[in-house]
Write an enzyme that holds these catalytic residues in place. Structure first.
Site, PDB file in Angstrom:
ATOM      1  N   TYR A   1     -64.228  11.559  77.666  1.00 11.60           N
ATOM      2  CA  TYR A   1     -63.280  10.323  77.505  1.00 11.60           C
ATOM      3  C   TYR A   1     -61.876  10.842  77.206  1.00 11.60           C
ATOM      4  O   TYR A   1     -61.074  10.446  77.457  1.00 11.60           O
ATOM      5  CB  TYR A   1     -64.155   9.713  76.031  1.00 11.60           C
ATOM      6  CG  TYR A   1     -63.135   8.466  75.690  1.00 11.60           C
ATOM      7  CD1 TYR A   1     -63.568   7.377  76.147  1.00 11.60           C
ATOM      8  CD2 TYR A   1     -62.108   8.340  74.695  1.00 11.60           C
ATOM      9  CE1 TYR A   1     -62.975   6.058  76.051  1.00 11.60           C
ATOM     10  CE2 TYR A   1     -61.426   7.320  74.567  1.00 11.60           C
ATOM     11  CZ  TYR A   1     -61.984   5.984  75.033  1.00 11.60           C
ATOM     12  OH  TYR A   1     -61.287   4.902  74.639  1.00 11.60           O
TER      13      TYR A   1
ATOM     14  N   HIS B   1     -58.465  10.199  79.367  1.00  8.53           N
ATOM     15  CA  HIS B   1     -57.258   9.711  78.716  1.00  8.53           C
ATOM     16  C   HIS B   1     -56.102  10.655  78.632  1.00  8.53           C
ATOM     17  O   HIS B   1     -55.009   9.914  78.730  1.00  8.53           O
ATOM     18  CB  HIS B   1     -57.583   9.034  77.293  1.00  8.53           C
ATOM     19  CG  HIS B   1     -58.162   7.755  77.243  1.00  8.53           C
ATOM     20  ND1 HIS B   1     -59.834   7.603  77.695  1.00  8.53           N
ATOM     21  CD2 HIS B   1     -57.951   6.445  77.119  1.00  8.53           C
ATOM     22  CE1 HIS B   1     -60.322   6.273  77.554  1.00  8.53           C
ATOM     23  NE2 HIS B   1     -59.074   5.634  77.322  1.00  8.53           N
TER      24      HIS B   1
ATOM     25  N   TYR C   1     -50.906   2.126  71.064  1.00 11.38           N
ATOM     26  CA  TYR C   1     -52.139   1.856  71.418  1.00 11.38           C
ATOM     27  C   TYR C   1     -52.918   3.168  71.020  1.00 11.38           C
ATOM     28  O   TYR C   1     -52.465   4.266  71.527  1.00 11.38           O
ATOM     29  CB  TYR C   1     -52.406   1.635  72.741  1.00 11.38           C
ATOM     30  CG  TYR C   1     -53.748   1.188  73.333  1.00 11.38           C
ATOM     31  CD1 TYR C   1     -54.952   1.120  72.408  1.00 11.38           C
ATOM     32  CD2 TYR C   1     -54.324   0.890  74.655  1.00 11.38           C
ATOM     33  CE1 TYR C   1     -56.193   0.632  72.604  1.00 11.38           C
ATOM     34  CE2 TYR C   1     -55.498   0.734  74.979  1.00 11.38           C
ATOM     35  CZ  TYR C   1     -56.424   0.369  73.883  1.00 11.38           C
ATOM     36  OH  TYR C   1     -57.633   0.083  74.579  1.00 11.38           O
TER      37      TYR C   1
ATOM     38  N   TRP D   1     -59.625   1.073  86.369  1.00 14.44           N
ATOM     39  CA  TRP D   1     -59.973   2.152  85.463  1.00 14.44           C
ATOM     40  C   TRP D   1     -61.292   1.664  84.619  1.00 14.44           C
ATOM     41  O   TRP D   1     -61.811   2.504  84.106  1.00 14.44           O
ATOM     42  CB  TRP D   1     -58.690   1.806  84.312  1.00 14.44           C
ATOM     43  CG  TRP D   1     -58.789   2.445  83.002  1.00 14.44           C
ATOM     44  CD1 TRP D   1     -59.256   2.226  81.658  1.00 14.44           C
ATOM     45  CD2 TRP D   1     -58.625   3.980  83.046  1.00 14.44           C
ATOM     46  NE1 TRP D   1     -59.233   3.213  80.969  1.00 14.44           N
ATOM     47  CE2 TRP D   1     -58.691   4.187  81.483  1.00 14.44           C
ATOM     48  CE3 TRP D   1     -58.149   4.947  83.751  1.00 14.44           C
ATOM     49  CZ2 TRP D   1     -58.556   5.448  80.951  1.00 14.44           C
ATOM     50  CZ3 TRP D   1     -57.734   6.336  83.085  1.00 14.44           C
ATOM     51  CH2 TRP D   1     -58.222   6.500  81.823  1.00 14.44           C
ATOM     52  N   TRP D   2     -61.533   0.419  84.352  1.00 12.95           N
ATOM     53  CA  TRP D   2     -62.725  -0.019  83.725  1.00 12.95           C
ATOM     54  C   TRP D   2     -64.007   0.470  84.510  1.00 12.95           C
ATOM     55  O   TRP D   2     -65.042   0.989  84.066  1.00 12.95           O
ATOM     56  CB  TRP D   2     -62.785  -1.601  83.540  1.00 12.95           C
ATOM     57  CG  TRP D   2     -62.164  -2.002  82.383  1.00 12.95           C
ATOM     58  CD1 TRP D   2     -61.295  -1.326  81.459  1.00 12.95           C
ATOM     59  CD2 TRP D   2     -61.545  -3.244  82.221  1.00 12.95           C
ATOM     60  NE1 TRP D   2     -60.624  -2.196  80.714  1.00 12.95           N
ATOM     61  CE2 TRP D   2     -60.738  -3.240  81.276  1.00 12.95           C
ATOM     62  CE3 TRP D   2     -61.561  -4.373  83.090  1.00 12.95           C
ATOM     63  CZ2 TRP D   2     -60.016  -4.523  80.672  1.00 12.95           C
ATOM     64  CZ3 TRP D   2     -60.945  -5.787  82.597  1.00 12.95           C
ATOM     65  CH2 TRP D   2     -60.303  -5.573  81.574  1.00 12.95           C
TER      66      TRP D   2
END
Length: 108
Positions: free
Chosen positions: A18, A22, A41, A76-77
């Site tokens: 993860y 990112h 964010y 992306w999802w």
């Protein structure tokens, strides 16, 4: 500007992946998020529960509701779906968090 927070769930053993994904977030996606009004964010991990806590600041005139329509957002999802809990359409499962306390510096 307003701030929202929400919880997501990372699959066990996927912390490093993860973080890597990112760190390498696609510039096109970053641009689309900024264009939609995202100004800050941050995502935090509770390593014991695998819960991700996201805090996002956005402009008053944001267009975040349009993000799911964007091809790069859907891509992306899809890319992230193997390492976190998602809905059948591969969007991350999110639980909105209720704000209970805020402390700001007087100059804000």
């Amino acid at each position: 500007m307003d701030t929202i927070a929400f919880r997501m769930v990372l699959n066990r053993g996927m912390r490093d992946e993860y973080e890597r994904r990112h760190r390498e977030i696609w510039p096109e996606l970053v641009s689309k998020l900024h264009n939609a009004g995202v100004r800050d964010y941050r995502i935090f991990l509770d390593d014991d529960t695998h819960h991700l806590f996201a805090v996002l600041t956005r402009t008053a005139d944001h267009s975040m509701e349009r993000l799911p329509e964007l091809a790069v957002m859907r891509k992306w999802w899809d890319y992230m779906a193997d390492i976190m809990q998602t809905a059948p359409d591969r969007t991350p499962l999110q639980q909105a968090l209720i704000p209970l306390f805020e402390l700001q510096h007087p100059s804000n």
